[in-house]
Write an enzyme that holds these catalytic residues in place. Structure first.
Site, PDB file in Angstrom:
ATOM      1  N   HIS A  26      -0.061  -0.268 -11.565  1.00 20.17           N
ATOM      2  CA  HIS A  26       0.600   0.568 -10.564  1.00 20.17           C
ATOM      3  C   HIS A  26       1.453  -0.237  -9.589  1.00 20.17           C
ATOM      4  CE1 HIS A  26      -1.433   4.137 -11.871  1.00 20.17           C
ATOM      5  NE2 HIS A  26      -2.633   3.662 -11.618  1.00 20.17           N
ATOM      6  N   ARG A  83      -4.576  -6.860 -13.153  1.00 14.84           N
ATOM      7  CA  ARG A  83      -4.926  -5.546 -13.722  1.00 14.84           C
ATOM      8  C   ARG A  83      -3.819  -5.190 -14.692  1.00 14.84           C
ATOM      9  NH1 ARG A  83      -6.176   0.120 -10.710  1.00 14.84           N
ATOM     10  NH2 ARG A  83      -4.051  -0.075  -9.922  1.00 14.84           N
ATOM     11  N   ASP A 139      -1.760 -15.272 -21.244  1.00 18.78           N
ATOM     12  CA  ASP A 139      -0.823 -16.353 -21.559  1.00 18.78           C
ATOM     13  C   ASP A 139      -0.059 -16.798 -20.317  1.00 18.78           C
ATOM     14  OD1 ASP A 139      -1.615 -16.286 -24.177  1.00 18.78           O
ATOM     15  OD2 ASP A 139       0.178 -15.267 -24.934  1.00 18.78           O
ATOM     16  N   GLU A 175     -13.603   4.768 -13.812  1.00 20.20           N
ATOM     17  CA  GLU A 175     -12.780   5.598 -12.936  1.00 20.20           C
ATOM     18  C   GLU A 175     -12.528   6.991 -13.491  1.00 20.20           C
ATOM     19  OE1 GLU A 175      -8.996   3.664 -12.484  1.00 20.20           O
ATOM     20  OE2 GLU A 175      -8.885   3.079 -14.581  1.00 20.20           O
ATOM     21  N   ASP A 207      -9.300   7.081  -8.414  1.00 23.46           N
ATOM     22  CA  ASP A 207      -9.498   7.883  -9.624  1.00 23.46           C
ATOM     23  C   ASP A 207     -10.936   8.365  -9.746  1.00 23.46           C
ATOM     24  OD1 ASP A 207      -6.981   8.127 -11.027  1.00 23.46           O
ATOM     25  OD2 ASP A 207      -7.038   5.960 -11.257  1.00 23.46           O
TER      26      ASP A 207
END
Length: 257
Positions: A46, A72, A86, A147, A173
């Protein structure tokens, strides 16, 4: 702190405090990463951050020298998870984990064969994590977000997933998942707190860490005191706005009105 040290702390359920960044602002991220937070998490789901921002943010966190970088990821997708690792992330927070099978897929995406399906190409991460696959596996943290109604229903099976290091509560959430009309809805406060208790107690029984997203330091301290293993203070964009508003109020003489 090295990624290996951070992984050991999380797996030993030792307390950790992190910070959440949604801005593609490497200099600001570097300064935050010098403050003493155990980890700084970049929000690729987000946040206002593209892959270049993830890469530059990881470099900034490492330059800060005090925190481990976490990401995240956008989704429970092996390609997204692999790219974050990576770039140098010490671990990933994987959203929308609903079942033990989802959790197992997330774990597999963070581990090289034969333990998982991560493709070998640690272009930057090899500078600090690994580069031998087994060493990288041992130094990489994977956290499953709880969530959704299904995730909450299956939290015990999720916590039992081999290789999973912890679960992470997304309060916004999760509030919707328990029937809230909006994040923080007081109408569901009691059932929401019960859900938080369930997650941390199930994680403790399974011997894995339980983490939670919080809006500020006092809330983080409260959740840690309740038994959460780690807590994240969020976020740079919101805090920037609040501090700017407070300075405006002080300068204009309206802070006491």
């Amino acid at each position: 702190m090295t990624a290996a040290d951070f992984a050991r702390r999380i797996r030993n359920r030792e307390r950790a405090i992190g910070y959440w960044s949604v801005l593609d602002a490497p200099v600001a991220t570097e300064r935050i990463a010098r403050l003493g937070y155990d980890y700084v998490a970049l929000d690729w789901q987000h946040g206002l951050i593209g892959y270049d921002g993830i890469l530059h943010g990881m470099q900034a966190i490492d330059a800060g020298g005090a925190s481990v970088g976490m990401v995240r990821v956008e989704a429970n997708d092996a390609a997204s998870i692999g790219r974050a690792l990576d770039a140098g992330a010490g671990g990933v927070i994987v959203p929308l984990i609903n079942t033990a099978e989802d959790a197992a897929a997330a774990v597999a995406a963070t581990r090289y064969p034969p333990r998982g399906v991560r493709s070998y190409g640690p272009m930057r991460s090899m500078l600090r994590i690994g580069p031998k696959p087994a060493e990288a596996d041992d130094s990489t943290v994977v956290l499953a977000m709880i969530e959704t109604p299904q995730g909450l229903e299956n939290v015990e099976a999720i916590c039992a997933t081999p290789g999973l290091d912890g679960v992470y509560v997304g309060p916004s959430d999760l509030c919707l998942a328990v029937g809230g009309a909006y994040p923080g809805d007081p109408e569901v406060a009691e059932v929401f707190e019960a859900a938080l208790k369930t997650v941390r107690e199930v994680a403790a029984a399974a011997g894995i860490a339980a983490g939670i997203h919080t809006p500020e330091g006092r809330a983080a301290a409260r959740r840690l005191a309740e038994g959460y293993t780690f807590a994240t203070v969020a976020s740079d964009l919101v805090h920037l706005e609040k501090v700017a508003a407070a300075h405006l109020a002080a300068a204009s003489g309206s802070e006491d009105s």
